[in-house]
Write an enzyme that holds these catalytic residues in place. Structure first.
Site, PDB file in Angstrom:
ATOM      1  N   GLY A   7     -16.892  15.502  -7.129  1.00 57.17           N
ATOM      2  CA  GLY A   7     -16.028  16.674  -7.331  1.00 57.17           C
ATOM      3  C   GLY A   7     -16.531  17.859  -6.532  1.00 57.17           C
ATOM      4  O   GLY A   7     -17.417  17.733  -5.689  1.00 57.17           O
ATOM      5  N   ALA A   8     -15.949  19.020  -6.810  1.00 55.82           N
ATOM      6  CA  ALA A   8     -16.283  20.233  -6.077  1.00 55.82           C
ATOM      7  C   ALA A   8     -17.745  20.620  -6.299  1.00 55.82           C
ATOM      8  O   ALA A   8     -18.421  21.073  -5.388  1.00 55.82           O
ATOM      9  CB  ALA A   8     -15.367  21.370  -6.515  1.00 55.82           C
ATOM     10  N   GLU A   9     -18.231  20.414  -7.515  1.00 57.81           N
ATOM     11  CA  GLU A   9     -19.607  20.847  -7.769  1.00 57.81           C
ATOM     12  C   GLU A   9     -20.445  19.785  -8.465  1.00 57.81           C
ATOM     13  O   GLU A   9     -21.619  20.001  -8.736  1.00 57.81           O
ATOM     14  CB  GLU A   9     -19.615  22.146  -8.586  1.00 57.81           C
ATOM     15  N   LYS A  25     -22.337  13.300 -15.638  1.00 57.81           N
ATOM     16  CA  LYS A  25     -21.893  14.372 -14.741  1.00 57.81           C
ATOM     17  C   LYS A  25     -23.134  15.119 -14.266  1.00 57.81           C
ATOM     18  O   LYS A  25     -23.845  15.715 -15.064  1.00 57.81           O
ATOM     19  CB  LYS A  25     -20.939  15.322 -15.467  1.00 57.81           C
ATOM     20  N   ASP A 118     -10.922  26.866 -16.494  1.00 60.53           N
ATOM     21  CA  ASP A 118     -10.539  26.053 -15.331  1.00 60.53           C
ATOM     22  C   ASP A 118      -9.461  25.044 -15.726  1.00 60.53           C
ATOM     23  O   ASP A 118      -9.609  23.835 -15.535  1.00 60.53           O
ATOM     24  CB  ASP A 118     -11.785  25.342 -14.774  1.00 60.53           C
TER      25      ASP A 118
HETATM   26  N1  LIG Z   1     -15.606  11.907 -19.701  1.00 62.87           N
HETATM   27  C1  LIG Z   1     -14.866  11.466 -18.688  1.00 62.87           C
HETATM   28  N2  LIG Z   1     -14.202  10.293 -18.779  1.00 62.87           N
HETATM   29  C2  LIG Z   1     -13.451   9.834 -17.750  1.00 62.87           C
HETATM   30  N3  LIG Z   1     -13.300  10.470 -16.576  1.00 62.87           N
HETATM   31  C3  LIG Z   1     -13.928  11.652 -16.413  1.00 62.87           C
HETATM   32  C4  LIG Z   1     -14.744  12.208 -17.452  1.00 62.87           C
HETATM   33  N4  LIG Z   1     -15.254  13.380 -17.004  1.00 62.87           N
HETATM   34  C5  LIG Z   1     -14.783  13.528 -15.750  1.00 62.87           C
HETATM   35  N5  LIG Z   1     -13.986  12.512 -15.388  1.00 62.87           N
HETATM   36  C6  LIG Z   1     -13.304  12.332 -14.076  1.00 62.87           C
HETATM   37  O1  LIG Z   1     -14.032  13.011 -13.069  1.00 62.87           O
HETATM   38  C7  LIG Z   1     -13.250  14.086 -12.521  1.00 62.87           C
HETATM   39  C8  LIG Z   1     -14.151  15.289 -12.259  1.00 62.87           C
HETATM   40  O2  LIG Z   1     -14.796  15.682 -13.458  1.00 62.87           O
HETATM   41  P1  LIG Z   1     -14.922  17.216 -13.847  1.00 62.87           P
HETATM   42  O3  LIG Z   1     -15.705  17.329 -15.108  1.00 62.87           O
HETATM   43  O4  LIG Z   1     -13.560  17.815 -13.854  1.00 62.87           O
HETATM   44  O5  LIG Z   1     -15.815  17.765 -12.645  1.00 62.87           O
HETATM   45  P2  LIG Z   1     -15.547  18.857 -11.519  1.00 62.87           P
HETATM   46  O6  LIG Z   1     -16.267  20.056 -12.019  1.00 62.87           O
HETATM   47  O7  LIG Z   1     -16.144  18.285 -10.281  1.00 62.87           O
HETATM   48  O8  LIG Z   1     -14.058  19.082 -11.415  1.00 62.87           O
HETATM   49  C9  LIG Z   1     -12.151  14.343 -13.551  1.00 62.87           C
HETATM   50  O9  LIG Z   1     -10.985  14.890 -12.954  1.00 62.87           O
HETATM   51  C10 LIG Z   1     -11.924  12.953 -14.104  1.00 62.87           C
HETATM   52  O10 LIG Z   1     -11.084  12.220 -13.226  1.00 62.87           O
HETATM   53 MG   LIG Z   2     -12.583  19.234 -12.801  1.00 64.18          MG
END
Ligand SMILES: Nc1ncnc2c1ncn2[C@@H]1O[C@H](COP(=O)(O)OP(=O)(O)O)[C@@H](O)[C@H]1O
Ligand SMILES: [Mg+2]
Length: 203
Positions: A7-9, A25, A118
């Protein structure tokens, strides 16, 4: 451990132990920031995100179960939610009900002064016809109508861009659910969105 998404971060990894799927994450270093500040931001957001994932649950909003937080490594391990991002499933067929429920869930957070920070349809997952909210790293607490209105306005901007084909009805349903759940304060927030936009036009 398998890299699921970059992702972005953050980098998102999927692992499986004894049949239980776990999502990791990890906030990665941003080269353009000075090292100390970068460390502080990443560990701060990691801690905040884990806390708010748990807090939102208390307000009746589904979020992945947090299994562990490591602020040193800037990692959160949490329940892997099967299913899809709302972004990918919000198609012409059945968007109205989902949009209304999104609005209701945002109202649950805002009623308890939790600002997501967000809101996008990439940060809402749909599993077994249930919504899960994620990505609380930019969240805050605020009682202010202004902050709630900005949370929604930012969401509307990305919603319009991502789901142009569902406009305006999709957004109207989100607002309908929001006001239905939140009552008079919800109406004030919605009126304030219009005021912010008017202000922006005259500047
Ligand atoms: N608990 C989770 N279960 C399934 N998919 C997840 C989960 N957390 C994140 N994702 C997937 O990863 C992507 C990026 O996670 P996110 O927490 O939104 O990080 P970012 O800050 O990079 O946007 C989400 O859009 C989703 O597709
Ligand atoms: Mg996100």
């Amino acid at each position: 451990m398998k890299l699921l998404r970059r992702g972005a971060e953050a980098e998102l990894y999927l692992s499986e132990e004894k049949g239980k799927k776990e999502l990791l994450k990890r906030r990665v270093s941003k080269g353009y920031r000075c090292k100390e500040l970068d460390e502080e931001i990443r560990s701060g957001r990691t801690g905040l995100e884990a806390r708010l994932l748990n807090e939102a649950k208390k307000f009746g909003v589904r979020t992945p179960q947090v299994y562990g937080v490591d602020k040193e490594e800037k990692e959160i391990s949490m329940e892997f939610v099967e299913g899809s991002r709302v972004k990918d499933v919000l198609n012409m067929g059945n968007f109205e009900g989902i949009c209304e429920r999104i609005g209701r869930d945002i109202a649950k957070m805002h009623s308890f002064d939790l600002i997501h920070g967000d809101l996008t349809t990439s940060n809402i997952l749909l599993h077994n016809n249930k919504l899960f909210f994620i990505d609380f790293g930019l969240g805050t607490h605020s009682k202010k109508i202004e902050d709630k209105a900005v949370d929604l306005l930012v969401f509307r901007k990305t919603f319009e861009a991502t789901h142009a084909d569902l406009m305006p009805l999709g957004w109207e349903k989100i607002i309908e659910g929001y006001v239905a759940k939140m009552g008079s304060e919800g109406r004030k927030v919605v009126e304030h969105i219009a005021a912010i936009e008017k202000r922006a036009r005259y500047h």
